[in-house]
Each structure stands twice: as C-alpha cells, then as structure tokens.
Write an enzyme that holds these catalytic residues in place. Sequence first.
Site, PDB file in Angstrom:
ATOM      1  N   THR A 146     110.899 -30.208 -58.698  1.00 25.00           N
ATOM      2  CA  THR A 146     110.018 -31.181 -58.054  1.00 25.00           C
ATOM      3  C   THR A 146     108.749 -30.554 -57.468  1.00 25.00           C
ATOM      4  O   THR A 146     108.008 -31.238 -56.755  1.00 25.00           O
ATOM      5  CB  THR A 146     110.787 -31.903 -56.935  1.00 25.00           C
ATOM      6  OG1 THR A 146     111.310 -30.909 -56.028  1.00 25.00           O
ATOM      7  CG2 THR A 146     111.953 -32.699 -57.490  1.00 25.00           C
ATOM      8  N   GLU A 147     108.502 -29.295 -57.762  1.00 24.11           N
ATOM      9  CA  GLU A 147     107.413 -28.571 -57.101  1.00 24.11           C
ATOM     10  C   GLU A 147     106.057 -29.267 -57.232  1.00 24.11           C
ATOM     11  O   GLU A 147     105.272 -29.307 -56.266  1.00 24.11           O
ATOM     12  CB  GLU A 147     107.331 -27.142 -57.657  1.00 24.11           C
ATOM     13  CG  GLU A 147     108.441 -26.221 -57.188  1.00 24.11           C
ATOM     14  CD  GLU A 147     109.666 -26.247 -58.093  1.00 24.11           C
ATOM     15  OE1 GLU A 147     110.488 -25.331 -57.994  1.00 24.11           O
ATOM     16  OE2 GLU A 147     109.796 -27.209 -58.891  1.00 24.11           O
TER      17      GLU A 147
END
Length: 270
Positions: A146-147
């Site tokens: 999810t960076e």
Amino acid sequence: MRQSHTPAPETFALQYVNYHCTDRVASITLNRPEKRNALNYQMVTELKHAFDTAENDDECKVVILKATGQAFCAGADLEYLQQLKNNSYAENLEDSSHLMQLFYQIYTLKKVVIAQVSGPAIASGCGLATVCDFTYTVPSARFGYTEVKIGFLPAIVKVFLLRKIGEARSKELLLTGDLISAEKAKAFGLVNEVVPEDELDQAVRDLAQRLCVQNSGQAMEVTKEMIARVQELPLRDALEYAAERNALARATEDCQLGIQAFLDKQPMTW
C-alpha cells in the site's frame, strides 16, 4: 542411514520476537499483537538475530515465520514512520538498508523458510511473506503493498516480487496499492496454499516435517542458492554454473547416501 536424535529445544524471547526450535523446525514468531506486528527498527533487528540463530543452528533444518494476534504484519509502525520524517538522508539510508538486509537474509538463508500467514500481510509485512520460500495462509487474509497510497515507495520488496510473480502482476500490486484476497494471491503465485484457519498450523507443520524427513538439507540449501543465482546470469553462464554445481553435488555425502538407498530400494530418512 543417519541416526536420528532429538536434542533439547532452543528457546528465547526478545522484546518483539520469539524463537523456538524443536524437532529440527525453528519457529520465529512476531510478537507485537497490540501494534498488529508492525515493524520498527528494533523488531527488524530482532528478526535478523532470530534468522541468524536458525541459520547457524545445526539442529535446525526448516524455519517457520509466523505471528501472534489478528494480523501477520501490518507493515511499518506509524509512530516509527513519524520519527523518520526528521531523519537525514544518511539516517534514512541506514534504516532502509537495515530492512533490505533482513529481506536479503531471509531470501538467501541456507534453511528453507515457510511463512505462516494467519492474518493481513501489508506493505513491508507482505514483503516478509514475499521473501519466504513457501507461504501458507488462511482464506480471510489480505495481501498488498500500500506504499503508493501514502506517497511512499515499495522500493526494496519490488526486487524480490518481480522475481517471484513477474512484471505484469507486480505492476498491478505495486502501482494500485490495493489489497487482494488470499485466493487471488495464490493465483498470482504470491501464496502456495490457502488453508482453513483451524488447519493452518498443522498444514505448515506437516510441510516442515516432510521437508526435514524426505529431503537432504544440503541439497535444499544449494538448490535454493542456485534458484537465486541463475536468474542473475546470462543463459550460457547459468548453464555452465549449473553443470559445475551438478558435478560437485555428485561427490557429496548426501548424494552418495541417497543414491545408494535408491539403488538398494531402501527408504531414505534424512
């Protein structure tokens, strides 16, 4: 045939990581459930120490990486990320290299590593599962990197993810930042098996014991090493390297014992 023996198990508990080894299987357990086993500098340090212990323990043949609580690992600790905003480039590079070293350590560990994922594996937590040799999980688990949703980069894990599942699927995961189901993770090649929650522990233990009993530890170590190495080489160099390793393997004690047992039609218990 080799004599089996059961030494006293080795156990230790650090602040965030527990280690236990018995019957030739080491369990490394993330133990920070109140933070969903999120990673900070100390936890990464403890994981490196635990994997180093397993690699250098002659009585350990297979490693299981698992976690307490509802999540496998929720990625980087948010309070820890808050602190990183004030770091210099040199400090951030040292911290990033610290995590990189853990991923590389697991990926190249001389022992087989099985991830037992009983809950969400997100961002660097999904990275931990990615660098393991096998991943078993439950139907309710979710996986993803999810960076990009917080303006960050899945920088280190992409090196390993590209090797594991290829460019197209890596792009889907890394550029969307979306979480995917356990079944989709299996379809992508990120997960080996999806197992009912009440059967997960036994399924992982069965795999670990099967690897211990049926396979030469030396052969698994070199095979794992070669899988990583041949992908870096041009075709001709990779084939020459493989031929050299093949020739060296024939002279090992494990190979000679295994061939003799096969010729004698005797089961081989390693």
